[in-house]
Write a protein that holds these residues in place. Structure first.
Motif, PDB file in Angstrom:
ATOM      1  N   ILE A   1      -1.015  -1.652  -1.043  1.00 55.66           N
ATOM      2  CA  ILE A   1      -2.078  -1.266  -1.978  1.00 55.66           C
ATOM      3  C   ILE A   1      -2.115   0.257  -2.106  1.00 55.66           C
ATOM      4  O   ILE A   1      -2.002   0.971  -1.101  1.00 55.66           O
ATOM      5  N   SER A   2      -2.246   0.707  -3.336  1.00 52.83           N
ATOM      6  CA  SER A   2      -2.187   2.153  -3.599  1.00 52.83           C
ATOM      7  C   SER A   2      -3.369   2.870  -2.948  1.00 52.83           C
ATOM      8  O   SER A   2      -4.347   2.248  -2.516  1.00 52.83           O
ATOM      9  N   ARG A   3      -3.264   4.187  -2.948  1.00 53.50           N
ATOM     10  CA  ARG A   3      -4.231   5.011  -2.242  1.00 53.50           C
ATOM     11  C   ARG A   3      -4.566   6.204  -3.120  1.00 53.50           C
ATOM     12  O   ARG A   3      -3.677   6.920  -3.573  1.00 53.50           O
TER      13      ARG A   3
ATOM     14  N   ALA B   1     -10.338   6.341  -2.657  1.00 57.24           N
ATOM     15  CA  ALA B   1     -11.494   5.651  -3.253  1.00 57.24           C
ATOM     16  C   ALA B   1     -12.728   5.816  -2.374  1.00 57.24           C
ATOM     17  O   ALA B   1     -12.619   5.921  -1.158  1.00 57.24           O
ATOM     18  N   LYS B   2     -13.879   5.861  -3.029  1.00 56.00           N
ATOM     19  CA  LYS B   2     -15.131   6.036  -2.280  1.00 56.00           C
ATOM     20  C   LYS B   2     -15.866   4.695  -2.119  1.00 56.00           C
ATOM     21  O   LYS B   2     -16.785   4.575  -1.322  1.00 56.00           O
ATOM     22  N   ASP B   3     -15.459   3.697  -2.920  1.00 51.12           N
ATOM     23  CA  ASP B   3     -16.173   2.416  -2.857  1.00 51.12           C
ATOM     24  C   ASP B   3     -15.533   1.484  -1.831  1.00 51.12           C
ATOM     25  O   ASP B   3     -14.753   1.920  -0.994  1.00 51.12           O
ATOM     26  N   ALA B   4     -15.899   0.201  -1.899  1.00 54.74           N
ATOM     27  CA  ALA B   4     -15.429  -0.776  -0.908  1.00 54.74           C
ATOM     28  C   ALA B   4     -13.910  -0.899  -0.885  1.00 54.74           C
ATOM     29  O   ALA B   4     -13.320  -1.301   0.120  1.00 54.74           O
TER      30      ALA B   4
ATOM     31  N   HIS C   1      -9.238  -1.003   1.936  1.00 53.88           N
ATOM     32  CA  HIS C   1      -7.974  -1.711   1.685  1.00 53.88           C
ATOM     33  C   HIS C   1      -6.851  -0.765   1.270  1.00 53.88           C
ATOM     34  O   HIS C   1      -5.716  -1.201   1.093  1.00 53.88           O
ATOM     35  N   GLU C   2      -7.160   0.495   1.101  1.00 56.03           N
ATOM     36  CA  GLU C   2      -6.130   1.437   0.642  1.00 56.03           C
ATOM     37  C   GLU C   2      -4.991   1.515   1.655  1.00 56.03           C
ATOM     38  O   GLU C   2      -5.222   1.607   2.862  1.00 56.03           O
ATOM     39  N   GLY C   3      -3.757   1.481   1.145  1.00 57.81           N
ATOM     40  CA  GLY C   3      -2.585   1.578   2.011  1.00 57.81           C
ATOM     41  C   GLY C   3      -2.270   0.299   2.770  1.00 57.81           C
ATOM     42  O   GLY C   3      -1.257   0.215   3.466  1.00 57.81           O
ATOM     43  N   LYS C   4      -3.089  -0.712   2.598  1.00 62.73           N
ATOM     44  CA  LYS C   4      -2.905  -1.978   3.328  1.00 62.73           C
ATOM     45  C   LYS C   4      -1.645  -2.703   2.844  1.00 62.73           C
ATOM     46  O   LYS C   4      -1.338  -2.706   1.661  1.00 62.73           O
TER      47      LYS C   4
END
Ligand SMILES: [Zn+2]
Length: 275
Positions: free
Chosen positions: A216-218, A221-224, A228-231
């Motif tokens: 997942i891109s990065r 993000a400030k939200d939920a 998951h970023e970078g996952k």
């Protein structure tokens, strides 16, 4: 690891938003013009006709927009995968060799039909609201006539007129009861559909290249989404390894409306080092 450029669909989204805002403005102008008349039956029918005609124009426009935009987004998604997997030197080269596999042909057809249907719901609602506005205005005018005699519509207070016309600026009332303004709703819908087509097409292309995983891109993000970023995720549910399946991630956290996250393919997640 290679990173495809982060998609930016502002141009396409803005074109659609402007078209809708212009259509709404025209409809409201027709309604305002009606207020300057005596609300004779013939006048009402003429205004309704103009409004219906104007809305059939925007409907045609959105059908075409959907076809072009979904194809465009899917093309970029496919190119992103081709480039990230190292099959071409540059992203521009990847764009040149994009081909739609069977899954992606189906995906684009469905995305076009879906977007067209959602936009149709918006034009239908504007039409419904406009007709309702005409009925309300007519009723108000009648009441004024009863109490004040002729020239009733000119006497309709500015406040009443504005309220009746403003009511047409509701694209949709969502499941939570939120009233979306036409421009805001068109923006959210266009953006979400394009990002979704981009992501899904990039996944279909990854799978056809034998890449069963994604990252997942990065972008900070400030939200939920941030958790998951970078996952690393599985792109199919039965891929080996202890990674979450992308389809199981909670939609209220990631890939929600207006979400800007994408997925980059990974052939072998064990070889991937976060850097
Ligand atoms: Zn997001």
């Amino acid at each position: 690891m290679r990173e495809a450029p982060q998609p930016n669909y502002d141009y396409d989204v803005n074109r659609l938003v402007k078209a809708y805002e212009l259509a709404l403005k025209d409809v409201q102008q027709e309604l305002n013009a009606l207020f300057l008349t005596d609300f004779e039956r013939a006048q009402i029918i003429a205004v309704e006709k103009l409004i219906v005609h104007r809305l059939s124009d925007i409907r045609k426009y959105s059908d075409e927009w959907s076809a072009v935009a979904m194809t465009h987004a899917a093309t970029n998604g496919i190119a992103s995968t081709i480039f990230t997997l190292g099959l071409t030197k540059t992203y521009e080269d990847a764009l040149k060799i994009v081909k739609f596999n069977t899954a992606n042909k189906r995906l684009v057809d469905a995305a076009i039909a879906d977007t067209q249907a959602d936009l149709l719901a918006v034009t239908q609602n504007i039409e419904r609201q406009a007709k309702l506005a005409i009925r309300k205005a007519t009723a108000e005018a009648m009441r004024f006539k009863l109490t004040r005699g002729i020239n009733a519509t000119q006497d309709l207070s500015k406040e009443i007129r504005q309220r009746i016309v403003k009511a047409t600026d509701v694209a949709i009332i969502d499941a939570r009861g939120n009233r979306w303004k036409v421009g805001n709703y068109a923006d959210m819908l266009a953006r979400t559909k394009m990002m979704e087509a981009h992501k899904e097409a990039s996944i279909n292309e990854a799978l056809s290249e034998g890449s069963l995983y994604g990252r997942i891109s990065r972008h900070g993000a400030k939200d939920a989404c941030s958790k998951h970023e970078g996952k690393i995720v599985k792109l199919v549910v039965d891929a080996p390894g202890d990674y979450p399946y992308i389809g199981d991630l909670p939609r209220n956290e990631i890939f929600h409306p207006n979400c800007a996250h994408t997925v980059s393919p990974l052939r072998d997640p064990s070889k991937y080092n976060e850097s």
